[in-house]
Motif scaffolding. Structure first.
Motif, mmCIF file in Angstrom:
data_model
loop_
_atom_site.group_PDB
_atom_site.id
_atom_site.type_symbol
_atom_site.label_atom_id
_atom_site.label_comp_id
_atom_site.label_asym_id
_atom_site.label_seq_id
_atom_site.Cartn_x
_atom_site.Cartn_y
_atom_site.Cartn_z
ATOM 1 N N TYR A 1 0.973 -1.224 0.120
ATOM 2 C CA TYR A 1 0.046 -0.108 0.169
ATOM 3 C C TYR A 1 0.863 1.276 -0.077
ATOM 4 C CZ TYR A 1 -3.810 -3.318 1.386
ATOM 5 O OH TYR A 1 -4.549 -4.360 1.497
ATOM 6 N N SER B 1 -3.493 -6.548 -3.133
ATOM 7 C CA SER B 1 -2.632 -5.501 -3.012
ATOM 8 C C SER B 1 -1.377 -5.811 -3.756
ATOM 9 C CB SER B 1 -2.594 -4.929 -1.692
ATOM 10 O OG SER B 1 -1.747 -5.606 -0.712
ATOM 11 N N TYR C 1 -1.123 -1.518 5.881
ATOM 12 C CA TYR C 1 -1.589 -0.333 5.124
ATOM 13 C C TYR C 1 -0.818 1.093 5.429
ATOM 14 C CZ TYR C 1 -4.962 3.111 3.656
ATOM 15 O OH TYR C 1 -5.536 4.047 2.921
#
Length: 867
Positions: free
Chosen positions: A46, A270, A739
């Motif tokens: 991320y 991701s 994240y």
């Protein structure tokens, strides 16, 4: 897409494949998805890299910035979310932004033509164009598909397919791609993309990634799609290779696969989307879900998903969505940063501008829902306004010429004992098999071609298209031959008489397709049929061979097919594989059968002697309960790579194909291009600027229903909320592990579309003279395989296709000089520690093998020693 519209193993390294908790997915979904194989877990990456830093896209992003910076929250959400199933003319469409002239963006199948419409061309399938080994035809077919998409008002044409790669020979959709080799897939995909997008239509490269079987691919509220467990090196060197070339070709959109990869769903993985696709490969367009492959709201947005198709949540036609109004809510409560939404919509709008769709691009003039001229505009609604829904615009042009050329050049002659082919027009011939004839139920009588009735022109499912007409082999042969008798049956007739002058032509086939349709007990994948011919085809051939002394077998097939029951019978003199020819099945075949053209197709996959010749890991997994862990234990050794490693002689090798004439390859010369003076590529170029927006949370009134003044359509998906002012930002959202919102620097293997531009520098070129030494005109295919040195220190397949070229039509005695370029990447392996492509310095030890197939390579050029 469904009809609903429609990392050899290496030690796990902490930086690459780590066991991580299931927090990449929304909490509710995570509870349903305990990981069964922690050896393969997808690490988080991320935030999503911003688009717009590639110079080729700078103008489009500048235009998009001017628009997006002034859009309301509702307009932004509208363009990222589908409007719902059956809520428009196309298999999927987004909402619109009328203030800026941006219409509902229409997305439509398929990779071989415009699906569920009329007056379109049904082109040969991807596996067929792959068998041509003709780059010009690949491009030309792409142009024709793009022209038809534009003519019908399709903004995004859902193709080409480069995943599945063909790892599983029984896999239902391997025929949609170009062959069981990453280079063949890559070149076929890239040429198709360039052709399609030259017309202004946006191509959608799919399915990203590891979608190698049809059964158990999808997740739902009660099931979990299988996890394709792929090590890092195998991912890069096989399955990602054609996607990288597609991105390098400038593809505008990518479709995520249904399945998991390393226990994280492709549409919210991701690592795959943020790190590999958008960071390492520098993808500038937008990535969408496959239809109903959207499994979470916040999690998918943060993982890099840009567009939800067709918009619905877990259960179609309930009128709810993971995005739509819920995306508006997630932005207002701060769980999805405006920075992410701005990038999502900018990627979509920039792609629309990139291909000139702001300039007189047609609106959809057809309906996927009905073939009537008038009907419901929103048939998924309980009550829908009606109007003109089909204008019956003919977009075929002269594309039948291209379709016939592709089908003809794909025809692969496997065997031709006694030079029985070609056949004379007055020869006595007897034709057997329903595969020579029409569908007994009528043209397009099976929805999405979901049956095996008559000549097999394509597989079934969303990768199909309606046939505008069909020239069957029966019709074409009957119009050409003066002495043909037809037995359109799959049971050999007892009353057939045979003479020594007769030639029997036996038509057999093998079908497959997408999982939402089951044909003859085969739920997409060839579960019941295996790799054998359908409809007792093997018996039909044997019966004919017992009666006739000269038998020709014609095969239409989706992939590998076993021939051992009859291939060595003395009377079986010739075998032609015509693949999946589309609407021109008949005349493309007679062009070759009667000798107007020499066959010039080559096999895009291996034909085995037994299914047991494949590694066990590539079998279809039939496990109805619990998530399937499909671990790619064979690693790099797929198709011919496996046969070479295991020292198994196939029936026909990858790349095999005979001709009615003969060719001589001579005078090879090796020249050096950009020197490989370092093991790893030079440093990547610096990354350009990306758009900068005001990323503060917008005024909730921008998505308030009270601010709108139109009549709501029930089940249509809107961005609006009833009381958005009551929503307040929260800091308690359980973000995934890892994240963060700080843009990461570009990875060393990146730097341009497809990766570091230095990877695509030509390292070596081979020039070779090709001469027609026979008595008939024909085309030759030159294939170049790379043998990498052991000095790289990695277990690597002994031969890997890295380039091919096809000659023009050569008359007897004529020659042509072909040039085959090899890039740095072609000579590289993926270094899982350094995370970059590693090549032998100066090409030391590299061998370049050149010839007709992977098993017929008479020319060797060694770097340093020449040819």
């Amino acid at each position: 897409m469904t009809r609903w519209s429609h990392w050899a193993l290496v030690p796990l390294l902490p930086s690459l494949l780590v066991a991580s908790p299931v927090s990449e997915q929304d909490d509710d979904t995570a509870k349903l998805n305990p990981r069964a194989d922690n050896d393969y877990a997808s690490p988080p990456f991320y935030p999503t890299p911003h688009g717009g830093w590639v110079s080729d896209w700078s103008d489009a992003y500048a235009k998009a910035y001017e628009v997006v910076s002034n859009m309301t929250l509702a307009e932004k959400v509208n363009l990222t979310t589908g409007t719902g199933y059956f809520m428009g003319p196309c298999v999927g469409q987004t909402g619109s932004a009328p203030r800026y002239g941006i219409p509902n963006i229409c997305l439509q199948d398929s990779p071989l033509g415009i699906r569920e419409t009329d007056h379109n061309t049904a082109f040969p399938a991807g596996i067929t164009i792959g068998a041509t080994f003709n780059k010009d035809l690949m491009y030309e077919r792409g142009v024709a598909i793009g022209e038809e998409a534009r003519g019908k008002g399709v903004n995004v044409q859902l193709g080409p397919v480069v995943g599945p790669l063909g790892r599983k020979p029984r896999g239902g959709r391997i025929w949609e791609g170009f062959g069981a080799d990453p280079t063949l897939q890559a070149i076929g995909g890239a040429q198709t993309i360039k052709g399609m997008q030259s017309t202004g239509a946006i191509a959608a490269l799919k399915h990203f990634i590891g979608n190698e079987q049809e059964m158990y691919r999808m997740s739902s509220i009660i099931t979990k799609g299988y996890s394709s467990n792929i090590d890092d090196r195998t991912l890069h060197e096989l399955y990602l290779w054609p996607f990288a070339e597609g991105v390098r070709a400038g593809v505008g959109s990518v479709m995520a696969a249904y399945n998991d990869v390393n226990s994280s769903a492709c549409s919210q993985n991701s690592k795959l989307i943020n790190d590999i696709l958008k960071n390492e490969l520098g993808f500038q367009g937008f990535i969408m879900t496959d239809w109903f492959g959207h499994y979470t709201g916040v999690g998918s947005a943060l993982a890099g998903l840009d567009m939800a198709m067709p918009g619905e949540g877990a259960v179609p036609l309930l009128g709810d969505s993971y995005w739509g109004s819920e995306l508006s809510r997630s932005v207002l409560n701060g769980s999805i940063p405006m920075d992410r939404l701005n990038d999502m919509v900018t990627r979509i709008v920039a792609t629309w501008y990139k291909f000139g769709q702001d300039k007189d691009y047609p609106l959809p003039n057809f309906s996927s829902n009905t073939k009537d001229a008038t009907g419901e505009i929103y048939p998924g609604a309980l009550f829908s306004p009606t109007g003109v829904v089909n204008q019956f615009v003919n977009v075929e042009g002269d594309h039948n010429i291209t379709a016939r050329a592709v089908a003809r050049e794909a025809i692969t002659l496997l065997k031709n004992n006694d030079n029985i082919l070609p056949i004379g027009r007055s020869d006595s011939i007897k034709i057997f098999g329903t595969d020579a004839g029409p569908n007994s139920g009528g043209l397009n009588s099976c929805s999405d071609q979901g049956c095996d009735n008559g000549v097999l022109t394509m597989g079934w499912g969303s990768g199909s298209a309606n046939l505008p007409y069909l020239i069957t082999p029966q019709e074409a042969i009957g119009n050409i031959s003066s002495n043909a008798t037809f037995y359109i049956t799959d049971s050999f007739p007892s009353d057939v008489t045979a003479s020594s002058e007769d030639t029997a032509i036996v038509f057999i086939n093998a079908d497959s397709g997408e999982n939402y349709i089951t044909v003859d007990g085969n739920p997409g994948d060839r579960i019941e049929a295996g790799l054998n011919a359908w409809h007792n085809g093997d018996d039909l051939v044997k019966d004919a061979a017992n009666k006739f002394s000269n038998v020709v077998v014609v095969i239409h097939t989706v992939g590998p097919i076993l021939m051992e029951e009859w291939i060595e019978l003395d009377s079986v003199k010739a075998v032609l594989v015509a693949h999946l020819p589309g609407q021109e099945a008949g005349y493309s075949l007679t062009d070759v059968l009667f000798g107007d053209y020499s066959p010039s197709g080559h096999m895009p996959y291996t034909i085995p002697k037994s299914e047991s010749d494949y590694p066990d890991s590539v079998s279809i997994i039939n496990q109805p309960f619990g998530q399937i862990q499909d671990t790619f234990t064979e690693g790099l050794y797929v198709d011919y790579r496996h046969f070479l490693q295991a020292n198994i002689t196939p029936r026909y090798p990858f790349g095999h194909g005979l001709s009615y004439t003969t060719f001589n390859f001579s005078n090879p010369t090796l020249s050096v291009g950009t020197a490989l003076d370092s093991t790893y590529p030079p440093a990547r170029p610096s990354q350009g600027a990306t758009p900068k927006y005001n990323d503060s949370i917008p005024n909730p009134a921008e998505v308030a229903w009270s601010s709108t003044s139109f009549t709501r359509i029930w089940r249509y998906l809107y961005p609006y909320l009833d009381d958005p002012q009551s929503i307040t930002a929260s800091s308690t959202y359980p973000y995934p592990v890892g994240y963060n919102t700080t843009q990461a620097p570009g990875v060393r293997a990146g730097g341009g579309q497809g990766g570091n531009p230095a990877l695509f520098d030509t390292a070596f070129s081979v020039q070779i003279d090709v001469k027609n030494t026979g008595s008939r005109s024909g085309k030759a295919v030159v294939q170049l395989y790379v043998e990498l040195p052991s000095s790289l220190g990695l277990d690597t397949p002994s031969l890997q296709l890295r380039q091919f070229e096809k000659t023009k039509e050569l008359a007897p005695g004529d020659s042509e000089t072909l040039t085959l370029d090899i890039t740095r990447k072609d000579l590289s392996v993926w270094d899982v520690v350094v995370q970059d492509w590693k090549a032998p310095t100066n090409g030391d030890g590299v061998k370049l093998w050149i010839g007709n197939s992977v098993a017929d390579l008479p020319i060797l050029c060694s770097v340093g020693d020449g040819c």
